[in-house]
Scaffold this motif. Structure first.
Motif, short mmCIF file in Angstrom:
data_model
loop_
_atom_site.label_atom_id
_atom_site.label_comp_id
_atom_site.label_asym_id
_atom_site.label_seq_id
_atom_site.Cartn_x
_atom_site.Cartn_y
_atom_site.Cartn_z
N ARG A 1 0.80 -1.23 0.00
CA ARG A 1 0.00 0.00 0.00
C ARG A 1 0.83 1.27 0.00
NH1 ARG A 1 -4.72 -2.11 4.25
NH2 ARG A 1 -5.49 -3.77 2.88
N ILE A 2 2.16 1.14 0.08
CA ILE A 2 3.01 2.33 0.03
C ILE A 2 4.03 2.23 -1.10
CG2 ILE A 2 2.69 3.02 2.44
CD1 ILE A 2 5.83 1.20 1.35
N SER A 3 3.80 1.32 -2.05
CA SER A 3 4.70 1.18 -3.19
C SER A 3 4.06 1.82 -4.42
CB SER A 3 5.03 -0.28 -3.46
OG SER A 3 3.87 -1.03 -3.72
N ASP A 4 4.87 2.50 -5.21
CA ASP A 4 4.44 3.21 -6.41
C ASP A 4 4.08 2.20 -7.50
OD1 ASP A 4 4.12 4.78 -8.65
OD2 ASP A 4 6.11 5.69 -8.57
N PRO A 5 2.83 2.16 -7.95
CA PRO A 5 2.44 1.18 -8.97
C PRO A 5 3.13 1.41 -10.31
CG PRO A 5 0.68 2.78 -8.62
CD PRO A 5 1.70 3.02 -7.54
N HIS A 6 3.80 2.56 -10.47
CA HIS A 6 4.50 2.87 -11.72
C HIS A 6 6.01 2.68 -11.60
CE1 HIS A 6 0.72 4.32 -13.33
NE2 HIS A 6 0.56 5.05 -12.24
N ASP A 7 6.45 2.08 -10.51
CA ASP A 7 7.87 1.84 -10.25
C ASP A 7 8.12 0.33 -10.33
OD1 ASP A 7 10.42 1.57 -9.21
OD2 ASP A 7 10.06 2.84 -7.46
N ILE A 8 9.10 -0.10 -11.12
CA ILE A 8 9.41 -1.52 -11.24
C ILE A 8 9.64 -2.16 -9.87
CG2 ILE A 8 11.17 -3.15 -12.04
CD1 ILE A 8 11.52 -1.40 -14.51
N ASP A 9 10.24 -1.40 -8.95
CA ASP A 9 10.54 -1.94 -7.62
C ASP A 9 9.29 -2.37 -6.87
OD1 ASP A 9 13.27 -1.65 -7.94
OD2 ASP A 9 13.35 0.31 -6.96
N SER A 10 8.12 -1.90 -7.29
CA SER A 10 6.89 -2.29 -6.60
C SER A 10 6.67 -3.80 -6.66
CB SER A 10 5.68 -1.57 -7.22
OG SER A 10 5.47 -1.98 -8.57
N MET A 11 7.27 -4.47 -7.65
CA MET A 11 7.10 -5.92 -7.77
C MET A 11 7.86 -6.67 -6.68
SD MET A 11 7.10 -6.73 -11.86
CE MET A 11 8.69 -5.98 -12.24
N ILE A 12 8.80 -6.00 -6.01
CA ILE A 12 9.57 -6.65 -4.94
C ILE A 12 8.73 -6.82 -3.68
CG2 ILE A 12 11.52 -6.34 -3.34
CD1 ILE A 12 12.98 -4.85 -5.57
N TYR A 13 7.87 -5.85 -3.41
CA TYR A 13 7.30 -5.71 -2.08
C TYR A 13 6.08 -6.59 -1.84
CZ TYR A 13 10.24 -1.59 -2.55
OH TYR A 13 11.30 -0.76 -2.77
N SER A 14 5.91 -6.96 -0.56
CA SER A 14 4.77 -7.79 -0.16
C SER A 14 4.38 -7.46 1.27
CB SER A 14 5.14 -9.27 -0.28
OG SER A 14 6.15 -9.61 0.65
N ASP A 15 3.44 -8.20 1.80
CA ASP A 15 2.91 -7.94 3.14
C ASP A 15 2.99 -9.21 3.99
OD1 ASP A 15 2.15 -5.49 1.98
OD2 ASP A 15 0.19 -6.28 1.42
N GLY A 16 3.01 -9.02 5.31
CA GLY A 16 3.02 -10.16 6.20
C GLY A 16 3.43 -9.78 7.60
N ALA A 17 3.40 -10.74 8.51
CA ALA A 17 3.80 -10.50 9.90
C ALA A 17 4.37 -11.77 10.50
CB ALA A 17 2.61 -10.04 10.73
N GLY A 18 5.36 -11.59 11.37
CA GLY A 18 5.93 -12.71 12.11
C GLY A 18 6.15 -12.29 13.55
N ALA A 19 6.01 -13.22 14.48
CA ALA A 19 6.14 -12.91 15.91
C ALA A 19 7.02 -13.95 16.59
CB ALA A 19 4.77 -12.87 16.57
N ILE A 20 7.79 -13.47 17.58
CA ILE A 20 8.70 -14.33 18.33
C ILE A 20 8.54 -14.04 19.83
CG2 ILE A 20 11.13 -14.82 18.83
CD1 ILE A 20 11.75 -14.14 15.91
#
Length: 360
Positions: A171-190
């Protein structure tokens, strides 16, 4: 000789969103250069080259009805269950993130109250002595949270700590930037807990560094590359080439310094859980670590990779990777009692950190 208190991982949990976005879903995207010019290369070629470098074939995006603190809450519940720990016995909740809660149709950071306070609220913890706070430290935030937790435990200030890494990069990646394909969402806890031992166990040692003189803006917020974008929304921007160079020039040396501080050799490290940023970069980092020890080895023997299916979800990559390993969800990689494992990360700041952990 009296025993020493060590920080032991007693539980882990994760939340991986159900929405899988494949590379072919970007075939109709309109990509622009930093100069605001429409890229002329076909999206097929762009995507092929992208996957060749990063190994990302798909990534996960958060469901429309959720925000970052929801994912953090889901992962936390799973970690508490895994540790068989009463939530009221938590002394600290540390939530690492960088953008707060970001709504699907309103890409602005919401950090008041803190995500840690929101997670404590969602967990319905009554105990006022359970201290909740956020840790914005770039992608290394989760590892830094474990380092802070270790200080609390070693000082005698805490016995049980929940450390969470959660991020909504889609939700904070530019849809017109190739780098947007790198990003994803998730959570981990320890879950970290205090344990007495007459031999070193758990978090053995750690090291961090921050470089800002010339590197502070390698990751930053800026407007869309598309000059005709509808508004002045700020998106995450990355100087990929410089960031790659920075990582290769700093992470291997810091990793070696951490291993040396523990009195170990790279041959003593059974697994390397490194931030899943870019497969090519992670391979190159571990290659350089081996080179510092005059070794030539395949990084994949000790470095499990999840980025191909899950993408780069920032602070969530390391705890998700750990949880998958401990649950036997990664083929050809296991962790056994007595194994020394290295946690490492690099990201915005620019920050780098590493931990040596010995499984009891």
């Amino acid at each position: 000789m009296p025993n020493t208190y060590y920080s032991i991982i007693t539980g882990t949990g994760k939340y991986v969103p159900s929405k899988a976005v494949k590379n072919e879903d970007f075939l109709n995207a309109q990509f622009y250069s930093k100069a605001g010019e429409r890229l002329t290369k076909s999206n097929e070629k762009i995507i092929h080259k992208f996957q060749e470098i990063t190994e990302i074939a798909e990534r996960r995006y958060i469901e429309d009805e959720y925000v970052t603190s929801d994912m953090a809450f889901f992962a936390s519940e799973e970690a508490l269950k895994s540790a068989k720990l009463d939530k009221e016995n938590l002394d600290y909740i540390i939530v690492a993130h960088n953008f707060g809660d970001v709504l699907k149709d309103n890409p602005k950071s919401d950090m008041v109250p803190s995500l840690a306070s929101r997670v404590k609220h969602k967990l319905q913890i009554e105990n006022p002595d359970c201290i909740a706070y956020d840790l914005p430290f770039g992608c290394p935030g989760l590892v830094q949270g474990l380092i802070q937790g270790d200080y609390y435990i070693k000082s005698g200030d805490a016995k049980s700590i929940l450390v969470v890494g959660a991020e909504t990069l889609s939700r904070i990646s530019d849809p017109h930037d190739i780098d947007s394909m790198i990003y994803s969402d998730g959570a981990g806890a320890i879950i970290l807990q205090s344990q007495e031992s007459n031999v070193p166990v758990g978090i053995i040692t750690h090291k961090s560094r921050t470089d800002t003189l010339n590197e502070a803006m390698l990751l930053r917020m800026d407007r869309s590359y598309n000059p005709d974008f509808k508004d002045d929304t700020l998106f995450m921007k990355m100087n990929g080439r410089k960031l790659y160079e920075y990582a290769l020039n700093t992470v291997p040396a810091l990793v070696k310094a951490t291993i040396d501080r523990a009195g170990l050799d790279i041959r003593d490290i059974k697994k390397v859980l490194i931030h899943q940023a870019n497969a090519k970069m992670d391979d190159a980092i571990i290659h350089r670590v081996f080179k510092l020890y005059d070794m030539q080895e395949d990084p994949r023997k000790i470095m499990p990779i999840t980025i191909g299916e899950l993408g780069n979800n920032s602070v969530a990559t390391v705890p998700i990777l750990l949880d998958m390993l401990l649950r036997g969800e990664i083929e050809k990689h296991q962790i056994h009692a007595g194994d020394h494992v290295l946690f490492a990360s690099v990201g915005a700041g620019m920050n780098v950190n590493a931990i040596i952990y010995r499984f009891p």
